[in-house]
Enzyme design. Structure first.
Site, PDB file in Angstrom:
ATOM      1  N   GLY A   9      42.629  45.837  42.544  1.00 29.66           N
ATOM      2  CA  GLY A   9      42.536  45.705  41.085  1.00 29.66           C
ATOM      3  C   GLY A   9      43.625  44.914  40.404  1.00 29.66           C
ATOM      4  O   GLY A   9      43.822  45.058  39.191  1.00 29.66           O
ATOM      5  N   SER A  10      44.326  44.045  41.134  1.00 29.34           N
ATOM      6  CA  SER A  10      45.367  43.268  40.433  1.00 29.34           C
ATOM      7  C   SER A  10      44.738  42.324  39.407  1.00 29.34           C
ATOM      8  O   SER A  10      45.269  42.151  38.308  1.00 29.34           O
ATOM      9  CB  SER A  10      46.253  42.507  41.420  1.00 29.34           C
ATOM     10  N   LEU A  45      32.784  43.860  45.632  1.00 34.58           N
ATOM     11  CA  LEU A  45      32.250  43.472  46.939  1.00 34.58           C
ATOM     12  C   LEU A  45      30.745  43.611  47.089  1.00 34.58           C
ATOM     13  O   LEU A  45      30.191  43.257  48.127  1.00 34.58           O
ATOM     14  CB  LEU A  45      32.954  44.283  48.038  1.00 34.58           C
ATOM     15  N   ILE A  94      25.298  41.481  43.127  1.00 36.33           N
ATOM     16  CA  ILE A  94      24.837  41.842  41.784  1.00 36.33           C
ATOM     17  C   ILE A  94      23.303  41.820  41.769  1.00 36.33           C
ATOM     18  O   ILE A  94      22.697  40.800  42.103  1.00 36.33           O
ATOM     19  CB  ILE A  94      25.386  40.830  40.748  1.00 36.33           C
ATOM     20  N   HIS A 101      36.696  33.743  43.169  1.00 38.41           N
ATOM     21  CA  HIS A 101      36.648  33.689  44.632  1.00 38.41           C
ATOM     22  C   HIS A 101      37.972  33.108  45.136  1.00 38.41           C
ATOM     23  O   HIS A 101      38.438  32.087  44.605  1.00 38.41           O
ATOM     24  CB  HIS A 101      35.472  32.806  45.084  1.00 38.41           C
ATOM     25  N   ASP A 132      28.467  33.637  45.595  1.00 39.21           N
ATOM     26  CA  ASP A 132      29.410  32.522  45.427  1.00 39.21           C
ATOM     27  C   ASP A 132      28.728  31.211  45.064  1.00 39.21           C
ATOM     28  O   ASP A 132      29.130  30.130  45.495  1.00 39.21           O
ATOM     29  CB  ASP A 132      30.255  32.338  46.706  1.00 39.21           C
ATOM     30  N   GLU A 185      45.727  33.363  40.901  1.00 39.66           N
ATOM     31  CA  GLU A 185      44.727  34.123  40.134  1.00 39.66           C
ATOM     32  C   GLU A 185      45.336  34.644  38.836  1.00 39.66           C
ATOM     33  O   GLU A 185      44.717  34.587  37.774  1.00 39.66           O
ATOM     34  CB  GLU A 185      44.181  35.270  40.995  1.00 39.66           C
TER      35      GLU A 185
HETATM   36  C1  GRF Z   1      41.025  38.501  44.864  1.00 43.59           C
HETATM   37  O1  GRF Z   1      41.675  37.646  45.747  1.00 43.59           O
HETATM   38  C2  GRF Z   1      39.764  37.879  44.321  1.00 43.59           C
HETATM   39  O2  GRF Z   1      39.796  36.489  44.272  1.00 43.59           O
HETATM   40  C3  GRF Z   1      38.721  38.308  45.304  1.00 43.59           C
HETATM   41  O3  GRF Z   1      39.107  39.573  45.743  1.00 43.59           O
HETATM   42  C4  GRF Z   1      40.519  39.742  45.569  1.00 43.59           C
HETATM   43  C5  GRF Z   1      40.702  40.976  44.765  1.00 43.59           C
HETATM   44  O4  GRF Z   1      42.050  41.311  44.578  1.00 43.59           O
HETATM   45  N1  GRF Z   1      37.405  38.240  44.736  1.00 43.59           N
HETATM   46  P1  GRF Z   1      42.426  42.422  43.513  1.00 43.59           P
HETATM   47  O5  GRF Z   1      41.607  43.651  43.843  1.00 43.59           O
HETATM   48  O6  GRF Z   1      42.099  41.898  42.163  1.00 43.59           O
HETATM   49  O7  GRF Z   1      43.890  42.684  43.699  1.00 43.59           O
END
Ligand code: GRF
Length: 191
Positions: free
Chosen positions: A12-13, A87, A90, A106, A147, A176
């Site tokens: 969840g970062s 994951l 949808i 992604h 994707d 990100e």
């Molecule tokens: C991220 O690298 C995002 O690009 C991918 O999954 C990862 C999730 O990381 N879809 P976090 O859970 O947001 O830390």
């Protein structure tokens, strides 16, 4: 003011970055976090940031149509869905209900290293195995395929000779953090 729902499955970062970004006001705010795993760390992050979260079982989240999910989104007057490390696929009913209003991130430069099975460490391992010298992120709209969908933004970072999936993942997370919330905000404000 637009209402966002974040879908997340794990750490969840990205969810946290988006919640924090929009908590300062502006075009949108995060009203809800939806998760498929009761022990996902994203739930603790959401609670700490005062955003309600709901855990739904996988069967509900992938069913056609996902009745409970659709009504939850409607109850929270959701305008946009943000996939942040989510994951599951949808359901078509959600894609139809939110056309051009579902955004995914992604952790690689699509169209390479995308598709089924390409998530988390698998993506970074595949980038290293392919001997790439550059990787990055792709922020894109979601359609009915993994994707796929219009790219809103790509940003790159180097792949270093001694990189491991973890070290590359960490560089990608930095990227990100720099881009995701801003790209979401820009997209929403142009609509
Ligand atoms: C991220 O690298 C995002 O690009 C991918 O999954 C990862 C999730 O990381 N879809 P976090 O859970 O947001 O830390």
């Amino acid at each position: 003011m637009k209402n966002l729902a974040i879908f997340a499955s794990g750490n969840g970062s990205n969810a946290q970055n988006i919640i924090e970004h929009f908590s300062k006001g502006g075009t949108a705010r995060v009203k809800l976090v939806i998760c498929n795993k009761p022990d996902a760390y994203v739930l603790q992050r959401a609670a700490a940031l005062g955003v309600p979260s709901v855990v739904l079982p996988r069967q509900e989240l992938v069913s056609e149509p996902p009745v409970e999910l659709l009504s939850l989104l409607a109850e929270h007057s959701t305008d946009y869905i943000i996939l942040a490390g989510y994951l599951l696929k949808i359901p078509a009913a959600i894609v139809e209900a939110y056309p051009g209003r579902i955004i995914n991130i992604h952790p690689a430069l699509l169209p390479k290293f995308g598709g089924k099975g390409m998530y988390g460490k698998h993506v970074h391992q595949a980038v290293l195995d392919a001997g790439e010298t550059v990787s990055g992120i792709t922020i894109h709209l979601v359609d009915a395929h993994y994707d796929n969908g219009t790219y809103l933004h790509q940003a790159t970072c180097p792949v270093l000779p001694d990189d491991t999936p973890d070290s590359l993942a960490s560089r990608i997370h930095t990227l990100e953090k720099e881009h995701f919330a801003e790209v979401v905000e820009r997209y929403i404000s142009q609509k």
